[in-house]
Write an enzyme that holds these catalytic residues in place. Sequence first.
Site, PDB file in Angstrom:
ATOM      1  N   ARG A 174       0.810  -1.220   0.000  1.00  0.00           N
ATOM      2  CA  ARG A 174       0.000   0.000   0.000  1.00  0.00           C
ATOM      3  C   ARG A 174       0.848   1.278   0.000  1.00  0.00           C
ATOM      4  NH1 ARG A 174      -2.389  -3.683  -1.179  1.00  0.00           N
ATOM      5  NH2 ARG A 174      -4.286  -4.578  -0.287  1.00  0.00           N
ATOM      6  N   SER A 225     -10.627   0.482   4.038  1.00  0.00           N
ATOM      7  CA  SER A 225      -9.882  -0.054   5.178  1.00  0.00           C
ATOM      8  C   SER A 225      -9.222   1.070   5.968  1.00  0.00           C
ATOM      9  CB  SER A 225      -8.813  -1.038   4.696  1.00  0.00           C
ATOM     10  OG  SER A 225      -9.402  -2.154   4.073  1.00  0.00           O
ATOM     11  N   GLU A 295      -4.203   3.012   7.400  1.00  0.00           N
ATOM     12  CA  GLU A 295      -4.059   2.938   5.939  1.00  0.00           C
ATOM     13  C   GLU A 295      -4.749   4.147   5.307  1.00  0.00           C
ATOM     14  OE1 GLU A 295      -5.871   0.124   2.451  1.00  0.00           O
ATOM     15  OE2 GLU A 295      -4.655  -0.868   3.974  1.00  0.00           O
TER      16      GLU A 295
END
Length: 302
Positions: A174, A225, A295
């Site tokens: 990510r 998320s 995140e």
Amino acid sequence: MDNIVKELQEANVGKVLVNEPLSKHTTIKIGGPADVFIEPDSIESLKKTLEIIKKHGIKWRAIGRGSNLLVSDKGIEGAVIKIGNGLNHMELDGTTLTVGAGYSIVSLAVQIARKGLSGLEFSSGIPGSIGGAVYMNAGAHGSDVSKVLTKAHILFDDGTFEWLSNEEMEYSYRTSILQKKRPGIVVEATFQLTEGDKTDISAVMKKNKEYRRDTQPWDLPCAGSIFRNPLPNYAGQLVEKSGLKGHSIGGAKISEMHGNFIVNAGNAKAQDVLDLIQFVKEKIYTIHGVRMETEVEIIGRM
């Protein structure tokens, strides 16, 4: 600020708005105003927009479709550049796909599947734009952008354009070089796909989409998320084991469906979400000894 707005409007760069609520441009429907909000109508307009912003010396940042983003209640100082419909071009040459950063990744995956091309099945159901996906190495179902991207066209802060190869993007979980070392705006991306069976590809995408629908709360505004998975643990499982599903602060609530989602259950403020994030971090560290990292990107005046 009036001078920059006037100059942007005279340059015909696209949509230019003052004090635009970012709650209109984030999937969680939260966020205070941007001093100036610009949605360029082309790559050239984007370049001109950045030139004008830099000339006036004001702060700026780019956003896509507003997923994976939490904007503070006080909004964002300076300019917000939305990479949207002005950069949603697509060109397919055999199995090589070049697409504008404003393109919806969900729409793109569907169109590519219909052509019998494989590589983007993982993105079925992922909200957001190609630019955001390339920027943060979006992924799901065992794959991610880094598996199919060959190069990305980037507009850097100094006004220069550069194509970065997959290796130069320095992808990890990510994360890309654009977050770590070289801030810039994704303008276009090129992907290398493979030929496949339309029926098989569609079946995989249908399964992925159904999984998201059955396990994630997209019926309510959310940012996606909230926490990175602290491998070998999974964020959602840690939240569930800690008995935190359903816990709420103000209008923000931990989803009953998935522990790694915070939903806007009704007129939530960014501060509600931030307080809930901190609550989760403290509880999970106390119970499991695991430090959670977000995140979702948190931006704006604090």
